[in-house]
Design an enzyme around this catalytic site. Structure first.
Site, mmCIF file in Angstrom:
data_model
loop_
_atom_site.group_PDB
_atom_site.id
_atom_site.type_symbol
_atom_site.label_atom_id
_atom_site.label_comp_id
_atom_site.label_asym_id
_atom_site.label_seq_id
_atom_site.Cartn_x
_atom_site.Cartn_y
_atom_site.Cartn_z
ATOM 1 N N GLU A 1 -20.768 -3.658 -20.226
ATOM 2 C CA GLU A 1 -20.233 -2.325 -19.912
ATOM 3 C C GLU A 1 -20.795 -1.821 -18.593
ATOM 4 O O GLU A 1 -21.944 -2.106 -18.240
ATOM 5 C CB GLU A 1 -20.675 -1.328 -20.991
ATOM 6 C CG GLU A 1 -19.998 -1.518 -22.313
ATOM 7 C CD GLU A 1 -20.341 -0.359 -23.249
ATOM 8 O OE1 GLU A 1 -19.423 0.387 -23.605
ATOM 9 O OE2 GLU A 1 -21.518 -0.194 -23.601
ATOM 10 N N ASP B 1 -21.408 -1.615 -30.102
ATOM 11 C CA ASP B 1 -21.386 -0.863 -28.849
ATOM 12 C C ASP B 1 -22.801 -0.529 -28.381
ATOM 13 O O ASP B 1 -23.719 -0.444 -29.197
ATOM 14 C CB ASP B 1 -20.617 0.452 -29.101
ATOM 15 C CG ASP B 1 -19.952 0.976 -27.845
ATOM 16 O OD1 ASP B 1 -20.254 0.469 -26.759
ATOM 17 O OD2 ASP B 1 -19.117 1.893 -27.971
ATOM 18 N N GLU C 1 -15.300 -0.502 -32.600
ATOM 19 C CA GLU C 1 -16.594 -0.397 -31.916
ATOM 20 C C GLU C 1 -17.499 0.573 -32.654
ATOM 21 O O GLU C 1 -17.151 1.734 -32.861
ATOM 22 C CB GLU C 1 -16.397 0.090 -30.476
ATOM 23 C CG GLU C 1 -15.798 -0.956 -29.582
ATOM 24 C CD GLU C 1 -15.884 -0.580 -28.099
ATOM 25 O OE1 GLU C 1 -16.596 0.385 -27.742
ATOM 26 O OE2 GLU C 1 -15.222 -1.271 -27.307
ATOM 27 N N GLU D 1 -10.277 -0.402 -24.082
ATOM 28 C CA GLU D 1 -10.978 0.459 -25.042
ATOM 29 C C GLU D 1 -10.368 1.849 -24.971
ATOM 30 O O GLU D 1 -10.207 2.414 -23.884
ATOM 31 C CB GLU D 1 -12.473 0.552 -24.722
ATOM 32 C CG GLU D 1 -13.184 1.575 -25.618
ATOM 33 C CD GLU D 1 -14.685 1.691 -25.379
ATOM 34 O OE1 GLU D 1 -15.186 1.142 -24.382
ATOM 35 O OE2 GLU D 1 -15.354 2.347 -26.217
ATOM 36 N N ASN E 1 -13.255 3.517 -31.004
ATOM 37 C CA ASN E 1 -14.631 3.876 -31.350
ATOM 38 C C ASN E 1 -14.663 4.478 -32.744
ATOM 39 O O ASN E 1 -13.802 5.271 -33.114
ATOM 40 C CB ASN E 1 -15.200 4.859 -30.337
ATOM 41 C CG ASN E 1 -15.499 4.194 -29.013
ATOM 42 O OD1 ASN E 1 -16.473 3.460 -28.893
ATOM 43 N ND2 ASN E 1 -14.629 4.407 -28.033
#
Ligand code: C2E
Ligand code: MG
Ligand code: MG
Length: 452
Positions: free
Chosen positions: A411, A355, A325, A234, A293
């Site tokens: 996560e 997310d 995300e 990520e 993101n």
């Protein structure tokens, strides 16, 4: 020059000056009439700035404060009760404010429902009382709508304080309570000033940071916990500030979301990711899917979808190598255009990842309608994994997501206990400090090369 003229001259000068001042005042007065609200007869902001500055400078031995008043959802009140009723309420408010009229006060009416009152005071309690009185008066107004006034108060630092700053600070205090029925007024304080300075500083510096490449994409590997293999990564932004060092996104992203610069900054990070993937692919090196993101703010950008499509074409990177995300709440925004945009990106091959799952308001039933490929279970769910109740919750979530055919990434895995529990649930993919922290791209690259 004779003695005689010396006596006369100052008189003539004074006369000229008086004439000059008189014409200035006249101009100001005429202007003033043009600067009164047609509805309430109160000065507008420009006139107020002028009057307030005059008053503060002419009364240097007094301390002044500005109270700024605003009605929450005034637009809705207009819609609900009619514009006439809205106007009547505004006139009523202005009539009440006018009861404070005096040689050392000034007031304004700005936009529909924003009023201000500059007053001298000795004791802070006097200001609190004024704010409370104003609110009580407004709340007592007979109208079939709940009128929620709020007052922001800023105390002037001295007679020279710019009125615009006074107003900005009072407005800032107001913003902290606007629409909260339990808080009627708020004083501007040091923490708000610090926050504002920080925001201004970020605003001032971010464009420079963009153009001098201070905004870097770090990558946190995603791993398969059963094998330890890196299955992706990520991209997480880091601001490498020349004086302050590495600044975390939590500090500056909220400011960029407020002022819209997040659109450019995100694009900068996406570009870095596409460029890096492109370089790897061209060189025939191992490449893994990288998530980027996507701030909710992109939904207000008409070019959002095209930007990603364009990057994929320009860098010749197949969309399946880039996952998008979005936070849970972004998915729940059910505007058709947003849904269509996401659906189209997905049909082009971009994976959509939800997310921070579990931090918003989504329910399992909502999930079935979402165009989502991957769910990232928030760190908060596994923080206390030793807890029986928490284990039940996590294992149920995992089972349901699997039944819905969603890929799962957990996560914030930090401990062996968390890892073991997740593996027992056959939940294999994770991102967390137990494995890797976010790292510069060059380090991530070295990891991939070591693995391949
Ligand atoms: P996120 O997308 O949920 O990213 C995961 C965050 O959790 C990252 O924080 C990561 O460093 C942190 N994290 C991962 N594993 C662990 C762990 O085991 N323990 C702990 N304590 N933390 C862990 P980071 O990098 O500070 O980013 C925070 C948030 O800022 C991100 O949350 C994301 O919402 C946002 N963000 C980061 N980069 C970007 C970007 O380029 N664009 C946008 N729009 N948002 C970004
Ligand atoms: Mg993320
Ligand atoms: Mg997250």
């Amino acid at each position: 020059m004779t003695d005689n003229t010396r006596d006369i001259l100052p008189v003539i000068e004074n006369e000229n000056e008086n004439r000059y001042l008189y014409s200035l005042k006249k101009m100001a007065d005429q202007n003033m009439n043009a600067n009164l609200s047609y509805l309430t007869g109160l000065p507008n902001l420009r006139a107020f700035f002028y009057q307030a500055a005059e008053i503060m400078r002419a009364n240097r031995d007094h301390t002044f404060a500005l109270l700024v008043l605003d009605i929450a959802h005034f637009k809705a009140l207009n819609e609900f009760c009619g514009w006439d009723a809205g106007d009547k309420l505004l006139v009523y408010i202005s009539e009440y404010l006018k009861t404070y009229e005096g040689p050392m006060t000034a007031m304004f009416h700005f936009r529909a429902d924003c009023f201000g009152l500059l007053v001298p005071f000795e004791n802070k309690d006097e200001l609190t009382a004024i704010a409370q009185n104003i609110c009580a008066k407004i709340e007592a107004y007979p109208i079939a709508y709940r009128v929620l006034p709020s007052v922001g108060i800023c105390i002037a630092t001295g007679p020279e304080m710019p009125i615009s700053a006074l107003r900005d600070y009072a407005t800032m205090a107001l913003q902290t309570i606007k629409g909260k029925f339990y808080a009627k007024y708020a004083f501007f304080d040091e923490s708000m000033r610090q926050q504002m300075l920080l925001e201004k500083q970020i605003e001032n510096e971010i464009l420079d940071a963009l153009s001098t490449d201070q905004l870097q994409a770090y990558i946190q590997p995603k791993v398969d916990m059963s094998t330890g293999d890196i299955i992706g990564g990520e991209a997480l932004i880091r601001w490498i500030h020349p004086e302050k060092g590495i600044i975390s996104p939590g500090l500056f992203l909220p400011v960029l979301e407020k002022n819209g610069l997040i659109i450019d900054v995100d694009f900068h990070i996406w570009t870095k990711v596409f460029a890096w993937l492109s370089k790897r692919l061209k060189a025939g090196q191992k490449a893994v899917p990288i998530s980027v993101n996507i701030s909710r703010m992109h939904f207000f950008d008409n070019a959002f979808r095209e930007k990603l499509v364009m990057l994929s074409a320009e860098y010749n990177v197949p969309p399946p190598l880039v996952a998008l995300e979005l936070t849970e709440s972004a998915f729940l925004n059910n505007a058709d255009s947003i849904y269509d945009n996401l659906q189209q990106l997905r049909s082009l091959g971009f994976a959509l990842s939800m997310d921070d799952f579990g931090t918003g308001y989504s329910s399992m039933t909502m999930l079935k309608n979402q165009p989502v490929d991957e769910i990232k279970i928030d760190k908060g769910f596994i923080d206390d994994i030793e807890d029986d109740q928490e284990q039940i919750i996590v294992s149920s979530i995992v089972n349901m997501l699997k039944a819905l055919n969603k890929r799962i990434v957990v996560e914030g895995v930090e401990t062996q206990a968390q890892r073991n529990f997740l593996l027992e649930q056959n939940c294999l993919h994770a991102q967390g400090f137990l494995y890797y922290k976010p790292m510069p791209i060059s380090e991530f690259e070295a990891l991939l090369d070591r693995d391949s």
